[in-house]
Design a protein around this motif. Structure first.
Motif, PDB file in Angstrom:
ATOM      1  N   ALA A 128       7.408 -22.463 -13.200  1.00  0.00           N
ATOM      2  CA  ALA A 128       7.625 -21.640 -12.014  1.00  0.00           C
ATOM      3  C   ALA A 128       6.330 -21.128 -11.401  1.00  0.00           C
ATOM      4  O   ALA A 128       6.220 -20.996 -10.175  1.00  0.00           O
ATOM      5  N   ASN A 129       5.318 -20.871 -12.229  1.00  0.00           N
ATOM      6  CA  ASN A 129       4.067 -20.326 -11.691  1.00  0.00           C
ATOM      7  C   ASN A 129       3.187 -21.384 -11.021  1.00  0.00           C
ATOM      8  O   ASN A 129       2.088 -21.070 -10.562  1.00  0.00           O
ATOM      9  N   GLN A 130       3.673 -22.625 -10.950  1.00  0.00           N
ATOM     10  CA  GLN A 130       2.919 -23.704 -10.309  1.00  0.00           C
ATOM     11  C   GLN A 130       3.575 -24.158  -8.998  1.00  0.00           C
ATOM     12  O   GLN A 130       3.287 -25.237  -8.494  1.00  0.00           O
ATOM     13  N   LEU A 131       4.447 -23.313  -8.446  1.00  0.00           N
ATOM     14  CA  LEU A 131       5.122 -23.682  -7.205  1.00  0.00           C
ATOM     15  C   LEU A 131       4.129 -23.978  -6.089  1.00  0.00           C
ATOM     16  O   LEU A 131       4.286 -24.949  -5.344  1.00  0.00           O
ATOM     17  N   GLU A 132       3.113 -23.179  -5.966  1.00  0.00           N
ATOM     18  CA  GLU A 132       2.200 -23.327  -4.828  1.00  0.00           C
ATOM     19  C   GLU A 132       1.474 -24.665  -4.856  1.00  0.00           C
ATOM     20  O   GLU A 132       1.326 -25.314  -3.815  1.00  0.00           O
ATOM     21  N   ILE A 133       1.041 -25.097  -6.024  1.00  0.00           N
ATOM     22  CA  ILE A 133       0.309 -26.364  -6.057  1.00  0.00           C
ATOM     23  C   ILE A 133       1.225 -27.536  -5.719  1.00  0.00           C
ATOM     24  O   ILE A 133       0.807 -28.500  -5.063  1.00  0.00           O
ATOM     25  N   ALA A 175      22.591 -20.628 -11.078  1.00  0.00           N
ATOM     26  CA  ALA A 175      22.880 -19.385 -10.373  1.00  0.00           C
ATOM     27  C   ALA A 175      23.957 -19.608  -9.321  1.00  0.00           C
ATOM     28  O   ALA A 175      23.790 -20.422  -8.424  1.00  0.00           O
ATOM     29  N   LYS A 176      25.064 -18.890  -9.455  1.00  0.00           N
ATOM     30  CA  LYS A 176      26.153 -18.966  -8.485  1.00  0.00           C
ATOM     31  C   LYS A 176      26.594 -17.549  -8.158  1.00  0.00           C
ATOM     32  O   LYS A 176      26.372 -16.611  -8.927  1.00  0.00           O
ATOM     33  N   GLY A 177      27.253 -17.402  -7.031  1.00  0.00           N
ATOM     34  CA  GLY A 177      27.833 -16.122  -6.674  1.00  0.00           C
ATOM     35  C   GLY A 177      29.117 -15.875  -7.447  1.00  0.00           C
ATOM     36  O   GLY A 177      29.602 -16.736  -8.186  1.00  0.00           O
ATOM     37  N   GLN A 178      29.694 -14.686  -7.271  1.00  0.00           N
ATOM     38  CA  GLN A 178      30.933 -14.359  -7.966  1.00  0.00           C
ATOM     39  C   GLN A 178      32.075 -15.278  -7.561  1.00  0.00           C
ATOM     40  O   GLN A 178      33.039 -15.445  -8.303  1.00  0.00           O
ATOM     41  N   ASP A 208      17.202 -19.650  -8.864  1.00  0.00           N
ATOM     42  CA  ASP A 208      17.883 -19.644 -10.160  1.00  0.00           C
ATOM     43  C   ASP A 208      16.892 -19.111 -11.179  1.00  0.00           C
ATOM     44  O   ASP A 208      15.981 -19.814 -11.612  1.00  0.00           O
ATOM     45  N   HIS A 209      17.079 -17.859 -11.546  1.00  0.00           N
ATOM     46  CA  HIS A 209      16.142 -17.217 -12.475  1.00  0.00           C
ATOM     47  C   HIS A 209      16.516 -17.455 -13.930  1.00  0.00           C
ATOM     48  O   HIS A 209      15.919 -16.863 -14.834  1.00  0.00           O
ATOM     49  N   ASN A 210      17.491 -18.329 -14.182  1.00  0.00           N
ATOM     50  CA  ASN A 210      17.865 -18.675 -15.552  1.00  0.00           C
ATOM     51  C   ASN A 210      16.991 -19.774 -16.133  1.00  0.00           C
ATOM     52  O   ASN A 210      17.156 -20.137 -17.293  1.00  0.00           O
TER      53      ASN A 210
END
Length: 442
Positions: free
Chosen positions: A118-123, A19-22, A44-46
């Motif tokens: 991604a759904n394991q960030l908290e642990i 993920a980068k800006g323009q 980065d949602h890719n």
């Protein structure tokens, strides 16, 4: 290092469009907790993954000269568990959630990371906060890991062909600076250290105000901030004084030469010059010089040592050290060739850099290769997370990740020649021959 082979595959698994800006810049946000922990967030949602990494600003150079190896010992100890994570469960928990983890120690820092769905960030955040707040630093873990580290040294250094070369070079290249001892440390220092010695190291360096936390990948910023607040904000700020060496290595008075006899078949030459600290213009200039020597199929060492049958392999390495560190040139003799022949061939290439301007074509080629190298590193989420940590740890400037090529853009061919004259001086180097033990009494 823990589970070293993992490190080679992770960047490949995480490669992709970052993920980068323009404007092509890598976007991030950053802030500090009241306890001094610096937090960097890069979304980065890719990718379906998230990386949680912590870099503690402690390496072997921060150690007591009579108690070396502690930084590396803690790389192992921090996987023992914590007050709420049973011994031996750290790896199991991460792997059961579909994640991977590892750590590494250098002369200047210690780095830990988890790569999780991604759904394991908290642990992952909970587990890192656990070992920062109350890692399982007890007599059982300390005694166990002391034995592990001493055995690791035997396997990776003492019983490996050429395995002690870095230790042998650095103890000759540096006389007063703490870079003079190896990261893995002295077995006697580790064996004879007390529990209090080890515990005090933990309480001094494994504190939030000596650490940067990087979260990179697929997450929502507000959610991540809430988790960081939940798990890290109550960890007390460290109060023990941190050893930040300021000693300056005096100029070397002349070339240092020595021979190590080892259980090897082929002679080798290990050459080291005192180089420049990372972040300086001289460092980036030396980086281009070593790329000219060793950086591709047309690099000078390959063309004039390997392709001509003098060396089986050759390398030039400009090491990234926080303070002025070593620059290495290595050559492993081909069958039937001598260390003297390898050294003569290396010297010829070094002298060419001192005496002649690099051609414009070669100069543009090496700069283009560096641009490609930097661009490639920006496609790996793993590399980006570590670069954010490095940028803040060493320079307190996370945005350096977006300025990497700027450091090379002002370098000229004349700068290369001047740096070669300054640094590639025989009075500024150590030359170490590794020879077969069978030659020792000849």
């Amino acid at each position: 290092m823990m589970k070293k082979t993992l490190l080679f595959f992770i960047p490949l698994l995480l490669a992709g469009f970052t993920a980068k800006g323009q404007d092509g810049q890598i976007k991030f946000s950053e802030y500090d907790l009241s306890n001094g922990l610096h937090v960097i967030l890069h979304q980065d949602h890719n990718t379906p993954n998230v990386i949680v990494s912590l870099m503690y600003h402690v390496g072997s150079k921060n150690e007591d000269p009579e108690r070396t190896g502690f930084a590396h010992l803690f790389e192992h100890l921090m996987f023992e568990g914590s007050e709420y994570i049973d011994r031996g469960e750290y790896f199991k928990i991460v792997q059961s959630k579909g994640g991977e983890l590892n750590a590494s120690t250098s002369f200047d820092r210690t780095y830990y990371f988890e790569i999780m769905p991604a759904n394991q960030l908290e642990i992952a955040l909970w587990m890192e906060s656990e070992r920062m707040l109350h890692g399982k630093v007890d007599t059982t873990g300390v005694n166990t890991q002391k034995g592990v580290v001493i055995e690791e040294r035997k396997q990776t250094m003492d019983n490996q062909p050429y395995g002690t070369w870095l230790e042998e070079i650095n103890k000759r290249l540096f006389t007063v600076h703490p870079y003079r001892w190896h990261v893995i440390g002295s077995p006697d220092h580790i064996r004879n250290s007390s529990f209090d010695d080890v515990y005090n190291f933990y309480k001094t360096y494994y504190v939030p105000n000596n650490c940067v936390l990087v979260i990179a990948g697929d997450f929502e910023e507000n959610d991540a901030k809430a988790m960081v607040q939940k798990y890290f904000t109550d960890i007390p700020r460290g109060t023990n004084p941190i050893n930040r060496p300021t000693v300056v290595e005096p100029p070397q008075k002349g070339e240092i030469r020595d021979v190590v006899y080892d259980k090897i078949q082929l002679p080798a030459v290990f050459m080291a010059y005192r180089g420049a600290a990372m972040g300086t213009k001289d460092f980036y200039t030396l980086d281009l010089l070593t790329s000219i020597l060793y950086g591709g199929k047309s690099a000078r060492l390959k063309a004039n040592l390997e392709d001509k049958g003098i060396a089986l392999q050759s390398f030039a390495l400009n090491m990234e050290f926080e303070q002025p560190g070593p620059l290495f040139i290595l050559g492993f003799a081909n069958a039937g060739k001598t260390a003297e022949e390898v050294e003569t061939a290396i010297n010829t290439e070094v002298e060419r850099l001192r005496d002649e301007l690099v051609s414009e074509d070669e100069f543009q080629m090496v700069k283009a290769a560096k641009e490609y190298e930097v661009a490639s590193s920006r496609t790996s989420l793993f590399t980006i997370a570590e670069e954010f940590a490095n940028s803040y740890t060493y320079f307190q400037d996370a945005d350096r990740i977006n300025k990497q090529l700027e450091h090379y853009s002002t370098i000229t061919r004349e700068d290369l020649k001047n740096a070669a004259v300054t640094y590639f001086d025989k009075n500024n180097r150590v030359v170490l021959y590794y020879l077969p033990q069978s030659q020792e009494n000849q």
